[in-house]
Design an enzyme around this catalytic site. Structure first.
Site, mmCIF file in Angstrom:
data_model
loop_
_atom_site.group_PDB
_atom_site.id
_atom_site.type_symbol
_atom_site.label_atom_id
_atom_site.label_comp_id
_atom_site.label_asym_id
_atom_site.label_seq_id
_atom_site.Cartn_x
_atom_site.Cartn_y
_atom_site.Cartn_z
ATOM 1 N N SER A 58 0.847 -1.186 0.000
ATOM 2 C CA SER A 58 0.000 0.000 0.000
ATOM 3 C C SER A 58 0.888 1.244 0.000
ATOM 4 O O SER A 58 2.086 1.176 0.263
ATOM 5 C CB SER A 58 -0.909 -0.003 1.228
ATOM 6 O OG SER A 58 -1.784 -1.114 1.210
ATOM 7 N N HIS A 222 9.295 3.512 -3.560
ATOM 8 C CA HIS A 222 9.320 3.378 -2.099
ATOM 9 C C HIS A 222 10.350 4.320 -1.487
ATOM 10 O O HIS A 222 10.659 4.220 -0.302
ATOM 11 C CB HIS A 222 9.655 1.932 -1.692
ATOM 12 C CG HIS A 222 8.832 0.905 -2.383
ATOM 13 N ND1 HIS A 222 9.261 0.275 -3.532
ATOM 14 C CD2 HIS A 222 7.590 0.433 -2.109
ATOM 15 C CE1 HIS A 222 8.310 -0.566 -3.929
ATOM 16 N NE2 HIS A 222 7.301 -0.496 -3.086
ATOM 17 N N ASP A 402 -2.481 43.581 -0.084
ATOM 18 C CA ASP A 402 -1.124 43.156 -0.465
ATOM 19 C C ASP A 402 -0.255 44.333 -0.893
ATOM 20 O O ASP A 402 0.807 44.144 -1.464
ATOM 21 C CB ASP A 402 -1.175 42.106 -1.568
ATOM 22 C CG ASP A 402 -2.043 42.540 -2.743
ATOM 23 O OD1 ASP A 402 -2.450 43.721 -2.760
ATOM 24 O OD2 ASP A 402 -2.307 41.703 -3.624
ATOM 25 N N ASP A 404 -0.676 46.754 -3.157
ATOM 26 C CA ASP A 404 -0.501 47.043 -4.583
ATOM 27 C C ASP A 404 -1.568 47.980 -5.144
ATOM 28 O O ASP A 404 -1.660 48.159 -6.353
ATOM 29 C CB ASP A 404 -0.482 45.744 -5.395
ATOM 30 C CG ASP A 404 -1.832 45.043 -5.412
ATOM 31 O OD1 ASP A 404 -2.709 45.401 -4.590
ATOM 32 O OD2 ASP A 404 -2.007 44.134 -6.246
ATOM 33 N N SER A 447 -8.565 42.755 -8.699
ATOM 34 C CA SER A 447 -10.015 42.896 -8.580
ATOM 35 C C SER A 447 -10.452 44.325 -8.857
ATOM 36 O O SER A 447 -11.571 44.566 -9.325
ATOM 37 C CB SER A 447 -10.473 42.456 -7.192
ATOM 38 O OG SER A 447 -9.801 43.202 -6.186
ATOM 39 N N SER A 448 -9.569 45.297 -8.602
ATOM 40 C CA SER A 448 -9.927 46.694 -8.868
ATOM 41 C C SER A 448 -10.226 46.905 -10.348
ATOM 42 O O SER A 448 -11.173 47.615 -10.698
ATOM 43 C CB SER A 448 -8.789 47.626 -8.435
ATOM 44 O OG SER A 448 -8.590 47.578 -7.047
ATOM 45 N N ASP A 557 -9.516 53.179 3.832
ATOM 46 C CA ASP A 557 -9.390 52.169 2.791
ATOM 47 C C ASP A 557 -8.769 52.784 1.540
ATOM 48 O O ASP A 557 -9.198 53.850 1.065
ATOM 49 C CB ASP A 557 -10.772 51.596 2.451
ATOM 50 C CG ASP A 557 -10.693 50.582 1.334
ATOM 51 O OD1 ASP A 557 -10.173 49.476 1.558
ATOM 52 O OD2 ASP A 557 -11.136 50.915 0.212
ATOM 53 N N GLY A 559 -8.828 51.846 -1.602
ATOM 54 C CA GLY A 559 -9.721 51.939 -2.749
ATOM 55 C C GLY A 559 -10.685 53.096 -2.644
ATOM 56 O O GLY A 559 -10.961 53.794 -3.634
#
Length: 581
Positions: A58, A222, A402, A404, A447-448, A557, A559
Site C-alpha cells: 500500500s 518506495h 497586499d 498594490d 479585482s480593482s 481604505d 480603494g
C-alpha cells in the site's frame, strides 16, 4: 527530523481503512473476507475467461485497487505500507477467482524481491492444487545503466500491462495468448522518476532527505535511491534530462526510440506534485518527443502509481503498434484508468481563432456638453492624480491587502495615457465610458480592474442616446448596482464602494431642474472624501481587508481614497480653462 503529519485514523490500520474507503465508494468492488484483497463485484462474469491478479504494498494509490474492473484486473492483493502482500492473501485471491470459474489465472507482478517471492510461493501452492496459474514480472525502470542481479524495478509502466492483458482477457483470449502478449508489451516500455522531496509512511520519518536546491533522478516508488542527485532544473530541462537518460543507447535499461516511433506517454504524479506542475511537465515532454520525431499516439496525465506524498513525477513510454494501441483504447470500468479521448498528443495544434469583436454602435454626440478637448483635460487630471498617489495608495493598502493598490491604479493611468496618445478619446459619454472600461479591464489587473470595468460598462449603458444631466445620476446608480451585484460589497463594508455610494447620493440632485452640474459634482466629491475618511473607523465586511482583524485597520481604505481622488480630479478637469495645464 520530525515525523510528517498524515490524515489517518490509526497508523496500524491505514492500509485496511484506505481499501475499505475505496470499496465503499465503488459499487463494482468487493473485499475478500479475512484478507486485504479487492475483487470485482461481478466475479461470475469471468467464468470461462482468464482472470488477472496483481498487487503489492500500500502507499501507491490509486494502484492497485484502482485498476480492478471489467477490461483490467479481476482483483488485487495489498500489503501493508510499502510491504509485499502475504502468501496467504495471494493464495486466497487465486482460489477465489479459480472457484468463480476462471479459465486460467495470470499474476502481474512488479519486479521487487518481496513481491516475486510471495506471489511466486502462492503460485506454486495453487499449481499444486491443480490451478493453471502463470506469472509475468514487470521491470520497466530505466534508472540504472547497468542493472544488478535483481534487475529493473517495476514501476508505473505496470499499469499498461494491466490494461493490455485486461483487454485481451475481456475479449476471451487464452491464458497462453494473454501471457505472451503481456510479456512482449513489458519489453517495449520504460519508466523513469524524478523527485523533489522524500516520502514517508504513516508514523515514520522520511527515509532520506533532499536539500532545498536538489532533485534526484531515478528514485523508486518506495523512496529507494536513484542514480543521480542534481541541482534544481527548470521543468523543460528536467524533462529533457529524464528522456535523454531513458533513451541513452549506452544504458542497458534504455528504451530504443527512433524518429517515426509511436508511443503511449504516461506523465505520472508521484503523489505530492501540484496539478499545475504536472501540466507543465506534460507539455515539456510532448514538445521534446515531437522535436525528436516521436509520435505520441496517446498521453495520460495524472496520479497512477504514487509514492505517498513524494513531490515528483515519472515518465513512462511504451512503443506501440496498432494492436497494442487497440488494447490500450479498449473500454474498462476500472476507476483509476483515465477516460481520455482517442487521439494523439501534440503541441502543434492550431489555436481556435479569436472571436471578432462586434462593431460599436455609433452615438449621437450632439447636446452632450462635452468636447474631445474637455474629455482629454479631465482624463489627464485623473491620470496625473493617480500617478502622483501611487506610493500613498500602496502604503494605505499594506495594512489591509497586499500593498498594490497604488500600483494597479498607476497601471490604469498609464494605460489610459497610452490610449489617448493613440487616438482622440470619444466625447460621447456612453462610448467614452465603455472605451475606458475596455482599457482598465485589459491593463489594470487585480479585482480593482474588474470592479472599475463593471462600473464603467454598466454606467455607459445609461448614457447612450441621452444628453440630460440626470443621465449621469442614473449612470452612477447603475455602476454601483453592478459592483454590488458581482463584487458582493455594500456601503459600510470599508471598500471603494463607500466613496462611490456617497458620491452617487449627491449626484441625485442632477435630476432636479436647473441644477448646476459643477456644484453638484463638487458636493459629490466632498461626500466621497468624507466617506473615504470614515472607512478609517469601519470594520471590513468585504474584500481582502475582511480577513484582517479590525484592530489592525487604522487607516482609510485605499480603494475608497482612490475613488475620491478620481472624482476630485474629474471636478478639477471640468473646471480647468482649456488651453492651460
Amino acid at each position: 527530523m520530525e515525523i510528517p503529519k498524515k490524515l489517518v485514523t490509526t497508523v496500524s490500520g491505514c492500509a485496511d481503512d484506505s481499501l475499505a474507503g475505496v470499496v465503499a465508494c465503488n459499487p463494482g468492488l468487493r473485499l475478500l473476507q479475512g484478507h486485504r484483497v479487492v475483487l470485482r463485484d461481478d466475479l461470475q462474469a469471468i467464468r470461462g475467461r482468464v482472470a488477472l491478479l496483481s498487487g503489492g504494498g500500500s502507499g501507491h494509490e490509486p494502484a492497485h485497487a484502482g485498476y480492478v474492473g471489467k477490461g483490467m484486473l479481476t482483483g488485487v492483493v495489498a500489503g501493508t505500507m510499502f510491504a509485499s502482500p502475504s502468501v496467504g492473501s495471494v493464495l486466497a485471491a487465486i482460489r477465489a477467482v479459480a472457484q468463480a470459474g476462471a479459465a486460467g489465472i495470470l499474476l502481474i507482478v512488479k519486479n521487487y524481491t518481496g513481491d516475486r517471492l510471495n506471489f511466486g510461493m502462492a503460485l506454486e501452492q495453487a499449481r499444486a492444487e491443480g490451478t493453471d496459474v502463470r506469472m509475468v514480472v514487470v521491470g520497466d525502470d530505466c534508472a540504472f545503466t547497468k542493472p544488478g542481479k535483481a534487475g529493473r524495478r517495476g514501476i508505473c509502466g505496470t499499469i499498461l500491462i494491466h490494461k493490455v492483458a485486461g483487454a485481451l482477457a475481456e475479449e476471451g483470449a487464452s491464458l497462453d495468448e494473454v501471457e505472451k502478449k503481456a510479456m512482449a508489451a513489458a519489453k517495449v516500455m520504460g519508466t523513469l522518476g524524478l523527485s523533489l522531496s522524500p516520502c514517508s509512511i504513516p508514523g515514520s520519518k522520511p527515509s532520506f532527505q533532499l536539500a532545498e536546491d536538489e532533485m534526484e533522478l531515478g528514485l523508486g516508488i518506495h523512496g529507494e535511491a536513484g542514480v543521480r542527485r542534481m541541482k534544481m532544473l527548470p521543468a523543460d530541462k528536467a524533462v529533457e534530462t529524464m528522456l535523454t537518460h531513458m533513451t541513452d543507447p549506452s544504458s542497458a535499461s534504455h528504451l530504443s526510440l527512433k524518429p517515426g516511433s509511436s508511443v503511449v506517454l504516461i506523465v505520472n504524479n508521484l503523489g505530492g506534485l501540484s496539478c499545475l506542475e504536472l501540466g507543465i511537465v506534460a507539455g515539456a515532454a510532448v514538445r521534446y518527443l515531437e522535436n525528436q520525431g516521436i509520435r505520441i499516439v496517446r498521453a495520460m496525465v495524472g496520479s497512477f502509481m504514487t509514492a505517498m506524498e513524494m513531490a515528483g513525477v515519472s515518465l513512462t513510454l511504451m512503443l506501440v503498434d496498432e494492436e497494442l494501441l487497440r488494447l490500450i483504447d479498449a473500454k474498462t470500468t476500472a476507476m483509476a484508468w483515465p477516460n481520455i479521448l482517442v487521439g494523439p498528443a501534440t503541441t502543434r495544434k492550431e489555436e481556435v481563432p479569436a472571436p471578432i469583436e462586434p462593431p460599436r454602435k455609433a452615438e449621437d454626440e450632439t447636446g452632450t456638453g462635452l468636447t474631445t478637448a474637455r474629455v482629454e483635460r479631465v482624463l489627464q487630471r485623473v491620470c496625473s492624480t493617480l500617478l502622483d498617489m501611487k506610493e500613498k495608495l500602496n502604503e494605505l493598502d499594506r495594512g489591509a491587502g497586499d500593498g498594490d493598490c497604488g500600483h494597479t491604479h498607476a497601471q490604469a493611468a498609464q494605460a489610459i495615457q497610452e490610449w489617448m496618445r493613440s487616438r482622440p478619446p470619444p466625447a460621447a459619454p456612453g462610448l467614452l465610458l465603455s472605451s475606458l472600461a475596455d482599457v482598465v479591464l485589459a491593463q489594470m489587473g487585480g479585482s480593482s480592474g474588474v470592479l472599475y470595468g463593471l462600473f464603467l460598462t454598466a454606467a455607459s449603458q445609461r448614457l447612450r442616446g441621452r444628453s440630460d444631466s440626470g443621465a449621469w445620476a442614473d449612470a452612477m446608480d447603475a455602476g454601483i448596482e453592478a459592483m454590488q451585484r458581482y463584487g458582493g460589497a455594500a456601503p459600510g463594508d470599508r471598500t471603494m464602494l463607500d466613496s462611490l455610494f456617497a458620491a452617487g447620493q449627491a449626484l441625485h440632485s442632477l435630476r432636479n431642474p436647473g441644477a448646476d452640474p459643477l456644484q453638484v459634482l463638487a458636493a459629490a466629491v466632498q461626500g466621497a472624501e468624507a466617506a473615504a475618511e470614515a472607512t478609517r473607523h469601519m470594520e471590513a465586511g468585504a474584500g481582502r481587508a475582511s480577513y484582517v482583524h479590525s484592530s489592525r485597520l487604522d487607516q482609510p481604505d485605499a480603494g475608497a481614497v482612490a475613488v475620491a481622488a478620481v472624482l476630485g480630479a474629474v471636478l478639477q478637469g471640468m473646471r480647468d480653462p482649456l488651453g492651460t495645464q
